[in-house]
Write a protein that holds these residues in place. Structure first.
Motif, PDB file in Angstrom:
ATOM      1  N   GLY A 114       0.814  -1.212   0.000  1.00  0.00           N
ATOM      2  CA  GLY A 114       0.000   0.000   0.000  1.00  0.00           C
ATOM      3  C   GLY A 114       0.844   1.257   0.000  1.00  0.00           C
ATOM      4  O   GLY A 114       0.543   2.229  -0.712  1.00  0.00           O
ATOM      5  N   SER A 115       1.919   1.254   0.784  1.00  0.00           N
ATOM      6  CA  SER A 115       2.802   2.416   0.850  1.00  0.00           C
ATOM      7  C   SER A 115       3.522   2.636  -0.468  1.00  0.00           C
ATOM      8  O   SER A 115       3.658   3.778  -0.938  1.00  0.00           O
ATOM      9  CB  SER A 115       3.825   2.226   1.983  1.00  0.00           C
ATOM     10  N   ALA A 116       3.985   1.542  -1.088  1.00  0.00           N
ATOM     11  CA  ALA A 116       4.691   1.665  -2.362  1.00  0.00           C
ATOM     12  C   ALA A 116       3.758   2.109  -3.477  1.00  0.00           C
ATOM     13  O   ALA A 116       4.165   2.866  -4.375  1.00  0.00           O
ATOM     14  CB  ALA A 116       5.356   0.338  -2.717  1.00  0.00           C
ATOM     15  N   SER A 117       2.516   1.663  -3.455  1.00  0.00           N
ATOM     16  CA  SER A 117       1.546   2.106  -4.451  1.00  0.00           C
ATOM     17  C   SER A 117       1.319   3.608  -4.355  1.00  0.00           C
ATOM     18  O   SER A 117       1.259   4.315  -5.376  1.00  0.00           O
ATOM     19  CB  SER A 117       0.223   1.361  -4.271  1.00  0.00           C
ATOM     20  N   ALA A 118       1.198   4.107  -3.121  1.00  0.00           N
ATOM     21  CA  ALA A 118       1.037   5.547  -2.921  1.00  0.00           C
ATOM     22  C   ALA A 118       2.295   6.293  -3.344  1.00  0.00           C
ATOM     23  O   ALA A 118       2.223   7.378  -3.943  1.00  0.00           O
ATOM     24  CB  ALA A 118       0.712   5.838  -1.452  1.00  0.00           C
ATOM     25  N   GLY A 119       3.458   5.710  -3.037  1.00  0.00           N
ATOM     26  CA  GLY A 119       4.713   6.331  -3.434  1.00  0.00           C
ATOM     27  C   GLY A 119       4.845   6.424  -4.942  1.00  0.00           C
ATOM     28  O   GLY A 119       5.286   7.443  -5.482  1.00  0.00           O
ATOM     29  N   LEU A 120       4.440   5.374  -5.630  1.00  0.00           N
ATOM     30  CA  LEU A 120       4.512   5.378  -7.088  1.00  0.00           C
ATOM     31  C   LEU A 120       3.570   6.414  -7.686  1.00  0.00           C
ATOM     32  O   LEU A 120       3.932   7.116  -8.640  1.00  0.00           O
ATOM     33  CB  LEU A 120       4.174   3.987  -7.627  1.00  0.00           C
ATOM     34  N   ALA A 121       2.373   6.532  -7.128  1.00  0.00           N
ATOM     35  CA  ALA A 121       1.418   7.521  -7.628  1.00  0.00           C
ATOM     36  C   ALA A 121       1.994   8.931  -7.505  1.00  0.00           C
ATOM     37  O   ALA A 121       1.883   9.749  -8.435  1.00  0.00           O
ATOM     38  CB  ALA A 121       0.100   7.417  -6.866  1.00  0.00           C
ATOM     39  N   LEU A 165      10.726   8.229  -2.928  1.00  0.00           N
ATOM     40  CA  LEU A 165      10.948   7.865  -1.533  1.00  0.00           C
ATOM     41  C   LEU A 165      10.144   8.756  -0.589  1.00  0.00           C
ATOM     42  O   LEU A 165       9.589   8.277   0.410  1.00  0.00           O
ATOM     43  CB  LEU A 165      12.442   7.967  -1.210  1.00  0.00           C
ATOM     44  N   GLU A 166      10.061  10.038  -0.906  1.00  0.00           N
ATOM     45  CA  GLU A 166       9.293  10.956  -0.060  1.00  0.00           C
ATOM     46  C   GLU A 166       7.822  10.552  -0.012  1.00  0.00           C
ATOM     47  O   GLU A 166       7.216  10.499   1.067  1.00  0.00           O
ATOM     48  CB  GLU A 166       9.429  12.388  -0.582  1.00  0.00           C
ATOM     49  N   SER A 167       7.249  10.238  -1.162  1.00  0.00           N
ATOM     50  CA  SER A 167       5.842   9.825  -1.211  1.00  0.00           C
ATOM     51  C   SER A 167       5.645   8.479  -0.528  1.00  0.00           C
ATOM     52  O   SER A 167       4.653   8.259   0.177  1.00  0.00           O
ATOM     53  CB  SER A 167       5.361   9.752  -2.660  1.00  0.00           C
ATOM     54  N   TYR A 168       6.594   7.571  -0.733  1.00  0.00           N
ATOM     55  CA  TYR A 168       6.538   6.250  -0.110  1.00  0.00           C
ATOM     56  C   TYR A 168       6.555   6.367   1.407  1.00  0.00           C
ATOM     57  O   TYR A 168       5.719   5.782   2.114  1.00  0.00           O
ATOM     58  CB  TYR A 168       7.721   5.429  -0.628  1.00  0.00           C
ATOM     59  N   GLU A 169       7.483   7.148   1.938  1.00  0.00           N
ATOM     60  CA  GLU A 169       7.615   7.277   3.391  1.00  0.00           C
ATOM     61  C   GLU A 169       6.409   7.977   4.017  1.00  0.00           C
ATOM     62  O   GLU A 169       6.021   7.668   5.142  1.00  0.00           O
ATOM     63  CB  GLU A 169       8.904   8.012   3.735  1.00  0.00           C
ATOM     64  N   GLN A 170       5.826   8.922   3.303  1.00  0.00           N
ATOM     65  CA  GLN A 170       4.640   9.606   3.820  1.00  0.00           C
ATOM     66  C   GLN A 170       3.466   8.653   3.979  1.00  0.00           C
ATOM     67  O   GLN A 170       2.575   8.883   4.805  1.00  0.00           O
ATOM     68  CB  GLN A 170       4.253  10.765   2.902  1.00  0.00           C
ATOM     69  N   ALA A 171       3.466   7.576   3.206  1.00  0.00           N
ATOM     70  CA  ALA A 171       2.362   6.611   3.242  1.00  0.00           C
ATOM     71  C   ALA A 171       2.641   5.427   4.167  1.00  0.00           C
ATOM     72  O   ALA A 171       1.795   4.541   4.279  1.00  0.00           O
ATOM     73  CB  ALA A 171       2.080   6.105   1.828  1.00  0.00           C
ATOM     74  N   TRP A 172       3.787   5.383   4.828  1.00  0.00           N
ATOM     75  CA  TRP A 172       4.119   4.257   5.691  1.00  0.00           C
ATOM     76  C   TRP A 172       3.029   4.026   6.731  1.00  0.00           C
ATOM     77  O   TRP A 172       2.577   4.960   7.404  1.00  0.00           O
ATOM     78  CB  TRP A 172       5.435   4.502   6.408  1.00  0.00           C
ATOM     79  N   ALA A 173       2.619   2.784   6.874  1.00  0.00           N
ATOM     80  CA  ALA A 173       1.569   2.447   7.840  1.00  0.00           C
ATOM     81  C   ALA A 173       1.676   0.985   8.238  1.00  0.00           C
ATOM     82  O   ALA A 173       2.058   0.129   7.434  1.00  0.00           O
ATOM     83  CB  ALA A 173       0.186   2.717   7.246  1.00  0.00           C
ATOM     84  N   ALA A 174       1.331   0.723   9.489  1.00  0.00           N
ATOM     85  CA  ALA A 174       1.211  -0.660   9.955  1.00  0.00           C
ATOM     86  C   ALA A 174      -0.158  -1.184   9.555  1.00  0.00           C
ATOM     87  O   ALA A 174      -1.117  -0.428   9.392  1.00  0.00           O
ATOM     88  CB  ALA A 174       1.362  -0.717  11.468  1.00  0.00           C
ATOM     89  N   PHE A 175      -0.257  -2.503   9.378  1.00  0.00           N
ATOM     90  CA  PHE A 175      -1.573  -3.096   9.196  1.00  0.00           C
ATOM     91  C   PHE A 175      -2.360  -2.920  10.496  1.00  0.00           C
ATOM     92  O   PHE A 175      -1.786  -2.936  11.588  1.00  0.00           O
ATOM     93  CB  PHE A 175      -1.446  -4.578   8.858  1.00  0.00           C
ATOM     94  N   PRO A 176      -3.684  -2.755  10.406  1.00  0.00           N
ATOM     95  CA  PRO A 176      -4.491  -2.517  11.609  1.00  0.00           C
ATOM     96  C   PRO A 176      -4.372  -3.610  12.670  1.00  0.00           C
ATOM     97  O   PRO A 176      -4.576  -3.342  13.854  1.00  0.00           O
ATOM     98  CB  PRO A 176      -5.919  -2.431  11.056  1.00  0.00           C
ATOM     99  N   ASP A 177      -4.055  -4.841  12.262  1.00  0.00           N
ATOM    100  CA  ASP A 177      -3.977  -5.932  13.237  1.00  0.00           C
ATOM    101  C   ASP A 177      -2.600  -6.086  13.872  1.00  0.00           C
ATOM    102  O   ASP A 177      -2.402  -6.925  14.743  1.00  0.00           O
ATOM    103  CB  ASP A 177      -4.395  -7.259  12.588  1.00  0.00           C
ATOM    104  N   ALA A 178      -1.623  -5.252  13.453  1.00  0.00           N
ATOM    105  CA  ALA A 178      -0.254  -5.411  13.953  1.00  0.00           C
ATOM    106  C   ALA A 178      -0.125  -5.017  15.423  1.00  0.00           C
ATOM    107  O   ALA A 178       0.394  -5.781  16.240  1.00  0.00           O
ATOM    108  CB  ALA A 178       0.709  -4.603  13.092  1.00  0.00           C
ATOM    109  N   VAL A 179      -0.573  -3.820  15.770  1.00  0.00           N
ATOM    110  CA  VAL A 179      -0.444  -3.356  17.156  1.00  0.00           C
ATOM    111  C   VAL A 179      -1.206  -4.244  18.137  1.00  0.00           C
ATOM    112  O   VAL A 179      -0.653  -4.648  19.163  1.00  0.00           O
ATOM    113  CB  VAL A 179      -0.883  -1.878  17.285  1.00  0.00           C
ATOM    114  N   PRO A 180      -2.476  -4.607  17.856  1.00  0.00           N
ATOM    115  CA  PRO A 180      -3.179  -5.491  18.789  1.00  0.00           C
ATOM    116  C   PRO A 180      -2.468  -6.830  19.010  1.00  0.00           C
ATOM    117  O   PRO A 180      -2.409  -7.326  20.152  1.00  0.00           O
ATOM    118  CB  PRO A 180      -4.544  -5.698  18.129  1.00  0.00           C
ATOM    119  N   ALA A 181      -1.920  -7.408  17.944  1.00  0.00           N
ATOM    120  CA  ALA A 181      -1.227  -8.693  18.091  1.00  0.00           C
ATOM    121  C   ALA A 181       0.022  -8.545  18.943  1.00  0.00           C
ATOM    122  O   ALA A 181       0.295  -9.372  19.831  1.00  0.00           O
ATOM    123  CB  ALA A 181      -0.874  -9.252  16.713  1.00  0.00           C
TER     124      ALA A 181
END
Length: 231
Positions: free
Chosen positions: A19-26, A96-112
């Motif tokens: 997801g982050s790389a897709s946003a970075g590419l856009a 890289l700037e666009s990619y890093e701005q979109a960095w995100a954990a999956f919603p289930d990562a923190v709870p696990a």
């Protein structure tokens, strides 16, 4: 043997790289004045995977694989290839700037990870790649406080699926491989590699049909570890 720890892959397991790389590419294509398309996105990821594998195999440096990706991608986007490495590096910085701005954990990562912390089970990461970038991802997406150790291929000197990429972290954390669970999305790199090293591996398959030996989300890790902790 009682469970001693759970180790995770990072990209596309805890961290939403796709997801982050897709946003970075856009963002990168917008900078180039090009229109995003499924074809260009598919080519971007194919080129990324091919050249990142060459980096992991020692053929390229981390920065050179970035340049090579642009050399292969820019003609597909209708752009010429810059002659100098400096120009390629400047261009990649826009992605890289666009990619890093979109960095995100999956919603289930923190709870696990919070669950593992609550029942006293250590959590670690074994990831292929540049240590500084991978550690930055973990810090930026808010997982650093929940992860005990991070092992990159750059740090250990061995890339998954090499058994040593798994055994060295186990030894460093004082873990028995047979008492350690590894969770990852890539069957060959993560699951086969971990099992060959003697770890218990769980295949995370977020999209498509799950098999009896795969899970659809990290919520299943929480359920499995709760059962083990109760026994």
């Amino acid at each position: 043997m009682p469970l001693q720890a759970v180790l995770f892959d990072l990209d596309n397991t805890l961290f939403d790289h796709h997801g982050s790389a897709s946003a970075g590419l856009a963002g990168f294509l917008q900078h180039l004045g090009r229109t995003p398309s499924r074809e260009l996105e598919r080519s971007w990821f194919e080129i990324e995977q091919r050249n990142y594998s060459r980096f992991l195999g020692g053929e390229f440096s981390f920065h050179e694989q970035r340049r090579e990706r642009l050399r292969q991608f820019l003609p597909l986007a209708g752009d010429s290839i810059p002659r100098s490495d400096a120009t390629l590096d400047t261009l990649f910085a826009f992605y890289l700037e666009s990619y890093e701005q979109a960095w995100a954990a999956f919603p289930d990562a923190v709870p696990a990870l919070q669950h593992l912390r609550s029942i006293g089970i250590p959590a670690g990461v074994i990831t292929n790649g540049n240590h500084q970038q991978q550690a930055s991802k973990i810090r930026r997406i808010g997982l650093e406080r929940l992860i005990d150790r991070v092992f990159s291929s750059e740090l250990t000197g061995f890339a998954k699926p090499d058994a040593r990429a798994f055994l060295l972290p186990c030894g460093s954390m004082g873990l028995e491989p047979a008492a350690t669970v590894y969770v990852g999305d890539n069957y060959l790199t993560d699951i086969a590699g971990a099992r060959n090293a003697g770890l218990r591996a769980i295949h995370l398959k977020r999209e498509g049909c799950q098999t009896p030996e795969s899970i659809g989300s990290l919520e299943e890790v929480t359920k499995l570890t709760s059962i083990e902790a109760a026994n």
